[in-house]
Scaffold this motif. Structure first.
Motif, PDB file in Angstrom:
ATOM      1  N   LYS A  26       0.801  20.557   2.218  1.00 56.03           N
ATOM      2  CA  LYS A  26      -0.533  20.073   2.530  1.00 56.03           C
ATOM      3  C   LYS A  26      -0.417  18.969   3.558  1.00 56.03           C
ATOM      4  CE  LYS A  26      -4.584  17.934   0.419  1.00 56.03           C
ATOM      5  NZ  LYS A  26      -4.835  17.125   1.587  1.00 56.03           N
ATOM      6  N   ALA A  27      -1.288  18.981   4.528  1.00 53.82           N
ATOM      7  CA  ALA A  27      -1.305  17.898   5.513  1.00 53.82           C
ATOM      8  C   ALA A  27      -1.811  16.624   4.850  1.00 53.82           C
ATOM      9  CB  ALA A  27      -2.208  18.272   6.689  1.00 53.82           C
ATOM     10  N   GLY A  28      -1.275  15.508   5.248  1.00 50.40           N
ATOM     11  CA  GLY A  28      -1.712  14.229   4.699  1.00 50.40           C
ATOM     12  C   GLY A  28      -1.132  13.966   3.325  1.00 50.40           C
ATOM     13  N   ASP A  29      -1.740  13.049   2.631  1.00 53.68           N
ATOM     14  CA  ASP A  29      -1.296  12.687   1.292  1.00 53.68           C
ATOM     15  C   ASP A  29      -2.063  13.533   0.279  1.00 53.68           C
ATOM     16  OD1 ASP A  29      -1.217  11.314  -1.309  1.00 53.68           O
ATOM     17  OD2 ASP A  29      -0.105   9.804  -0.194  1.00 53.68           O
ATOM     18  N   PRO A  30      -1.360  14.236  -0.606  1.00 58.32           N
ATOM     19  CA  PRO A  30      -2.036  15.134  -1.546  1.00 58.32           C
ATOM     20  C   PRO A  30      -2.934  14.430  -2.565  1.00 58.32           C
ATOM     21  CG  PRO A  30       0.287  14.964  -2.082  1.00 58.32           C
ATOM     22  CD  PRO A  30       0.087  14.245  -0.782  1.00 58.32           C
ATOM     23  N   PHE A  31      -2.782  13.126  -2.723  1.00 61.74           N
ATOM     24  CA  PHE A  31      -3.617  12.403  -3.673  1.00 61.74           C
ATOM     25  C   PHE A  31      -4.788  11.683  -3.003  1.00 61.74           C
ATOM     26  CE2 PHE A  31       0.278  12.843  -6.168  1.00 61.74           C
ATOM     27  CZ  PHE A  31      -0.254  13.337  -7.337  1.00 61.74           C
ATOM     28  N   VAL A  32      -4.903  11.792  -1.681  1.00 57.77           N
ATOM     29  CA  VAL A  32      -6.024  11.217  -0.950  1.00 57.77           C
ATOM     30  C   VAL A  32      -6.827  12.374  -0.373  1.00 57.77           C
ATOM     31  CG1 VAL A  32      -6.739   9.730   0.963  1.00 57.77           C
ATOM     32  CG2 VAL A  32      -4.710   9.143  -0.373  1.00 57.77           C
ATOM     33  N   PHE A  33      -8.037  12.556  -0.828  1.00 59.72           N
ATOM     34  CA  PHE A  33      -8.913  13.659  -0.412  1.00 59.72           C
ATOM     35  C   PHE A  33      -8.281  15.013  -0.706  1.00 59.72           C
ATOM     36  CE2 PHE A  33      -9.899  10.237   2.750  1.00 59.72           C
ATOM     37  CZ  PHE A  33     -11.066   9.829   2.150  1.00 59.72           C
ATOM     38  N   GLY A  34      -7.502  15.104  -1.737  1.00 60.15           N
ATOM     39  CA  GLY A  34      -6.842  16.359  -2.085  1.00 60.15           C
ATOM     40  C   GLY A  34      -7.091  16.754  -3.519  1.00 60.15           C
ATOM     41  N   ARG A  35      -6.459  17.836  -3.926  1.00 60.63           N
ATOM     42  CA  ARG A  35      -6.641  18.351  -5.288  1.00 60.63           C
ATOM     43  C   ARG A  35      -5.356  18.262  -6.098  1.00 60.63           C
ATOM     44  NH1 ARG A  35      -9.493  23.537  -2.910  1.00 60.63           N
ATOM     45  NH2 ARG A  35     -11.528  22.659  -2.484  1.00 60.63           N
ATOM     46  N   ALA A  36      -4.526  17.321  -5.771  1.00 66.16           N
ATOM     47  CA  ALA A  36      -3.221  17.237  -6.408  1.00 66.16           C
ATOM     48  C   ALA A  36      -3.306  17.024  -7.919  1.00 66.16           C
ATOM     49  CB  ALA A  36      -2.379  16.135  -5.774  1.00 66.16           C
ATOM     50  N   VAL A  69       5.708  14.982  -2.931  1.00 65.03           N
ATOM     51  CA  VAL A  69       6.198  14.167  -1.817  1.00 65.03           C
ATOM     52  C   VAL A  69       4.974  13.683  -1.051  1.00 65.03           C
ATOM     53  CG1 VAL A  69       7.595  14.139   0.277  1.00 65.03           C
ATOM     54  CG2 VAL A  69       8.298  15.550  -1.673  1.00 65.03           C
ATOM     55  N   PRO A  70       4.699  12.395  -1.086  1.00 67.93           N
ATOM     56  CA  PRO A  70       3.507  11.897  -0.421  1.00 67.93           C
ATOM     57  C   PRO A  70       3.625  11.981   1.096  1.00 67.93           C
ATOM     58  CG  PRO A  70       4.788  10.071  -1.265  1.00 67.93           C
ATOM     59  CD  PRO A  70       5.451  11.331  -1.739  1.00 67.93           C
ATOM     60  N   GLY A  71       2.477  12.175   1.709  1.00 69.34           N
ATOM     61  CA  GLY A  71       2.405  12.188   3.167  1.00 69.34           C
ATOM     62  C   GLY A  71       1.618  10.981   3.645  1.00 69.34           C
ATOM     63  N   LEU A  72       1.136  11.066   4.852  1.00 72.32           N
ATOM     64  CA  LEU A  72       0.332   9.990   5.417  1.00 72.32           C
ATOM     65  C   LEU A  72      -1.104  10.476   5.573  1.00 72.32           C
ATOM     66  CD1 LEU A  72       2.800   8.760   8.153  1.00 72.32           C
ATOM     67  CD2 LEU A  72       2.252   7.623   6.021  1.00 72.32           C
ATOM     68  N   SER A  73      -2.027   9.737   5.026  1.00 71.89           N
ATOM     69  CA  SER A  73      -3.434  10.105   5.074  1.00 71.89           C
ATOM     70  C   SER A  73      -4.007   9.835   6.466  1.00 71.89           C
ATOM     71  CB  SER A  73      -4.208   9.290   4.039  1.00 71.89           C
ATOM     72  OG  SER A  73      -5.589   9.458   4.244  1.00 71.89           O
ATOM     73  N   SER A  74      -4.925  10.701   6.886  1.00 75.96           N
ATOM     74  CA  SER A  74      -5.604  10.491   8.163  1.00 75.96           C
ATOM     75  C   SER A  74      -6.451   9.216   8.138  1.00 75.96           C
ATOM     76  CB  SER A  74      -6.467  11.699   8.512  1.00 75.96           C
ATOM     77  OG  SER A  74      -7.453  11.897   7.520  1.00 75.96           O
ATOM     78  N   ALA A  75      -6.781   8.735   6.937  1.00 77.29           N
ATOM     79  CA  ALA A  75      -7.525   7.480   6.831  1.00 77.29           C
ATOM     80  C   ALA A  75      -6.711   6.317   7.393  1.00 77.29           C
ATOM     81  CB  ALA A  75      -7.883   7.200   5.375  1.00 77.29           C
ATOM     82  N   ILE A  76      -5.400   6.439   7.376  1.00 77.82           N
ATOM     83  CA  ILE A  76      -4.506   5.416   7.910  1.00 77.82           C
ATOM     84  C   ILE A  76      -4.007   5.800   9.297  1.00 77.82           C
ATOM     85  CG2 ILE A  76      -2.313   4.194   7.531  1.00 77.82           C
ATOM     86  CD1 ILE A  76      -4.432   3.498   5.477  1.00 77.82           C
TER      87      ILE A  76
END
Length: 80
Positions: free
Chosen positions: A16-26, A43-50
Motif C-alpha cells: 500500500k502506498a503511504g502509511d497503512p495506519f493513516v487513511f488506510g484499512r490496516a 512495515v510503515p510507510g510515509l503518509s502524503s500528509a507529511i
C-alpha cells in the motif's frame, strides 16, 4: 483473502502506498490476520500528509512559520 493465502503457507505481500495506519484499512486487516493466527508484520510507510508538504518545501513544525499541524479524517460510521 490474505489470511487464507497466508494460512496455506504462501508468502503474501499487501503493498500500500503511504502509511497503512493513516487513511488506510490496516486495523481491520491486522485484526483478521491475528484472529487467523497467521504471522505477519506491518512495515510503515510515509503518509502524503507529511511528504506532500515536505516535497513542496513547506515546514510543518517550524516555530517561526507554523503555529500548529494536524491531520484529520472524517467519515460516518453509519454510512449517512
Amino acid at each position: 483473502s490474505l489470511a487464507q493465502e497466508m494460512g496455506a503457507g504462501k508468502k503474501v505481500v499487501r503493498l500500500k502506498a503511504g502509511d497503512p495506519f493513516v487513511f488506510g484499512r490496516a486495523r481491520g486487516e491486522v485484526e483478521t490476520l491475528a484472529k487467523a493466527a497467521v504471522a505477519f508484520r506491518v512495515v510503515p510507510g510515509l503518509s502524503s500528509a507529511i511528504t506532500g508538504p515536505l516535497l513542496a518545501g513547506v515546514p510543518l513544525t517550524d516555530p517561526l512559520l507554523s503555529r500548529s499541524f494536524a491531520v484529520l479524517s472524517g467519515f460516518d460510521l453509519h454510512g449517512k
